[in-house]
Enzyme design. Structure first.
Site, short mmCIF file in Angstrom:
data_model
loop_
_atom_site.label_atom_id
_atom_site.label_comp_id
_atom_site.label_asym_id
_atom_site.label_seq_id
_atom_site.Cartn_x
_atom_site.Cartn_y
_atom_site.Cartn_z
N THR A 31 0.83 -1.21 0.00
CA THR A 31 0.00 0.00 0.00
C THR A 31 0.86 1.26 0.00
O THR A 31 0.52 2.26 -0.64
CB THR A 31 -0.98 0.03 1.19
OG1 THR A 31 -0.27 -0.30 2.38
CG2 THR A 31 -2.11 -0.94 1.01
N ARG A 39 -10.20 -3.54 -3.27
CA ARG A 39 -11.40 -4.06 -2.62
C ARG A 39 -12.08 -3.04 -1.71
O ARG A 39 -13.14 -3.29 -1.18
CB ARG A 39 -11.04 -5.29 -1.76
CG ARG A 39 -10.62 -6.48 -2.60
CD ARG A 39 -10.16 -7.61 -1.70
NE ARG A 39 -9.41 -8.61 -2.43
CZ ARG A 39 -9.95 -9.67 -3.01
NH1 ARG A 39 -11.26 -9.88 -2.93
NH2 ARG A 39 -9.22 -10.54 -3.65
N HIS A 122 -0.86 -16.16 -6.04
CA HIS A 122 -1.97 -15.68 -6.86
C HIS A 122 -1.50 -15.21 -8.24
O HIS A 122 -2.21 -14.48 -8.93
CB HIS A 122 -2.73 -14.56 -6.13
CG HIS A 122 -3.36 -15.02 -4.85
ND1 HIS A 122 -3.68 -14.17 -3.81
CD2 HIS A 122 -3.73 -16.25 -4.43
CE1 HIS A 122 -4.21 -14.87 -2.81
NE2 HIS A 122 -4.26 -16.14 -3.16
N CYS A 158 -1.23 -19.91 -31.11
CA CYS A 158 -2.28 -20.93 -31.24
C CYS A 158 -3.69 -20.36 -31.28
O CYS A 158 -4.65 -21.12 -31.44
CB CYS A 158 -2.15 -21.96 -30.11
SG CYS A 158 -2.72 -21.32 -28.53
N SER A 197 -3.92 -10.03 6.02
CA SER A 197 -4.98 -10.22 7.02
C SER A 197 -5.08 -11.70 7.41
O SER A 197 -5.80 -12.05 8.33
CB SER A 197 -6.31 -9.75 6.44
OG SER A 197 -6.64 -10.52 5.31
#
Ligand code: ZN
Length: 245
Positions: A31, A39, A122, A158, A197
């Protein structure tokens, strides 16, 4: 459990001496680098429709909308610079103390700061991957193609769908990164969790696993986490406390 408290001095001493530290980071470490909290109320994820992986695969309009959102946030992601928190993990790696750095972030800032052994649970938003042949291009190139009139770009090799190399809602975690992270947590002496968190599973199960495997657990986060009660040191508790046995 509250008898044997670890003071900040003891915690610093453990970090200084420890040679098998595993870092675990979340959005909070980025941050200060200006990565917006997507979010938060008014953030882009609060106002935009969340596209699930299955929609991306089956519906061209969803692909276009997903890419529109990505292109909108890319300039901010792109200009963000690593901060002192990222650099602290670089120092640990250069001193040979960091066994692995596990991150939930997709911003690539740990690598830009100089860490080499980063396990991205992620994925990363700095690259784009073909869902069919897994060829990769940079996000910069993908954004250029979109801005040149290809709103849902396809693979040059592709013809498969190109997608940012991040884990979408409804998409499985990357198996190799998760496996390496699990092994690192089983073998480490200290798990240093920063800016997470610790609420998003299965990622949050990793610090818990490290603690169960005998490591010390330090948690540095702006708000309390579900693992503060088992941590040896937590920034969210009123006083640093220790539950070493
Ligand atoms: Zn392809």
């Amino acid at each position: 459990m509250t008898d044997n408290r670890m003071t900040l001095g003891e915690a610093r001493e453990l970090i200084r001496k420890c040679h098998r530290i595993v870092g675990f980071t979340g959005a909070g470490i980025s941050t200060e680098s200006g990565i917006p909290d997507f979010r938060s109320p008014g953030g882009i994820w609060a106002t935009n429709r969340t596209i699930q992986y299955a929609e991306f695969i089956h519906d061209r309009e969803s692909r276009i909308e997903y890419w529109r959102q990505k292109v909108a946030i890319w300039p901010e992601m792109r200009k963000a610079q690593p901060n002192a928190g990222h650099r602290a993990f670089v120092d640990l790696e250069r001193r040979g103390q960091l066994a692995a750095l596990i991150t939930q972030n997709i911003d690539g800032l740990h690598q830009r700061a100089g860490n080499t052994n980063v396990l991205e649970l992620h994925g990363t938003t700095t690259e784009v991957e073909c869902l069919t042949c897994h060829a990769r291009i940079s996000m910069d190139e993908a954004v250029e193609r979109i801005n040149s009139g290809s709103p849902a770009p396809e693979c040059d090799h592709c013809g498969g769908f190109l997608k940012p190399a991040t884990v979408m809602f409804g998409q499985a975690m990357p198996a190799i990164a998760m496996q390496s992270a699990t092994e690192a947590c089983q073998k480490c002496e200290l798990l240093l969790a920063v800016g997470s968190s610790l609420a998003v599973y299965p990622a949050a199960s990793l610090p818990e696993l490290a603690k169960r495997s005998g490591a010390a657990l330090f948690i540095i986060n702006r708000t309390p986490t579900p693992l503060d009660s088992i941590a040896d040191l937590s920034s969210a508790t009123r006083s640093a406390r220790c539950c070493r046995n």
